[in-house]
Design an enzyme around this catalytic site. Structure first.
Site, PDB file in Angstrom:
ATOM      1  CD  GLU A 138      -2.612  -1.462   2.486  1.00 37.49           C
ATOM      2  OE1 GLU A 138      -2.386  -0.461   3.305  1.00 37.49           O
ATOM      3  OE2 GLU A 138      -3.285  -2.502   2.690  1.00 37.49           O
TER       4      GLU A 138
ATOM      5  CD  GLU B 183      -8.428   0.115   4.681  1.00 35.30           C
ATOM      6  OE1 GLU B 183      -8.240   0.223   3.092  1.00 35.30           O
ATOM      7  OE2 GLU B 183      -8.075  -0.777   5.274  1.00 35.30           O
TER       8      GLU B 183
END
Length: 230
Positions: free
Chosen positions: A48, A205
């Protein structure tokens, strides 16, 4: 706060090394100048890297360290460098914290969000065994923040057990839905570790977008959020 050509390319804030990764990479914290009220961290999952990218872009808009916000741009530099979700030991750091629900079973994750879980990682030989985990725990204990924001991707929501003022302001900045629960168990996670210590932990997120699109959509609003929180 400046998004000018001469300010975009380099981090001007001072940092200190709070530990080393498995492969010896420095773990850097950009501390607050005064009492730390908020810790913002990214990159605990190496797959990520856009979380580190966006946080860095937002922080670069500021000339000096925040008064009350500390920043960790990348909690798993080996994973980001290697392109792996876990660290260089193959451990999912977000399942390696010493919590009451830590499990020794392998951690399954998805290569693609909509697919079946097809990747197996270790939660570590024991809770808190990895240097990145131990270092982050020591850092939090040293800083004693009131709240923590941990940036992940690509679910596209704000995961927090309570709708607190920080969650509300973050939701306004990112226009993402609030979820009191992510919908699946996370034994040994950083969020659980914080919860067991009565420390507010909010998981931001990010949605599935290319890094430059994340910056285009959220860069200035993220920077404004940080300025307002400070």
């Amino acid at each position: 706060m400046k998004f000018e050509p001469e300010t975009r390319g380099i981090l001007r804030q001072e940092s200190f090394e709070y530990g080393r990764s498995v492969l010896g990479a420095p773990l850097l914290c950009y501390p607050s100048r005064g009492k730390c009220r908020l810790l913002v961290l990214a990159g605990i999952h190496g797959e990520e890297p856009e979380t580190t990218f966006l946080l860095s872009r937002a922080v670069r808009a500021f000339e000096r360290n925040f008064e009350h916000i500390a920043v960790v741009l990348c909690a798993n530099p080996d994973g980001v460098a290697l392109g792996t979700r876990g660290n260089a030991d193959g451990v999912d750091l977000n399942r390696n914290f010493a919590t009451t629900n830590w499990e020794a079973a392998p951690v399954l994750s998805r290569s693609i969000l909509e697919a079946e879980r097809d990747t197996s990682l270790s939660p570590g030989k024991s809770p808190g065994c990895e240097p990145e985990t131990r270092a982050l725990v020591s850092l939090v204990e040293r800083l004693q923040p009131e709240s923590v924001i941990s940036v992940h991707s690509p679910i596209g929501c704000i995961d927090a057990p309570r709708f607190t003022p920080v969650v509300e302001r973050l939701q306004r900045a990112f226009d993402l839905p609030w979820k009191p629960d992510i919908g699946y168990p996370t034994p040994g996670s950083f969020g659980t570790w914080c919860k067991e210590r009565s420390l507010e932990c909010i998981t931001l997120e990010l949605p599935r977008l290319a890094p430059e699109l994340l910056f285009e959509r959220y860069g200035e609003s993220f920077a404004r959020f940080l300025a307002a929180q400070d």
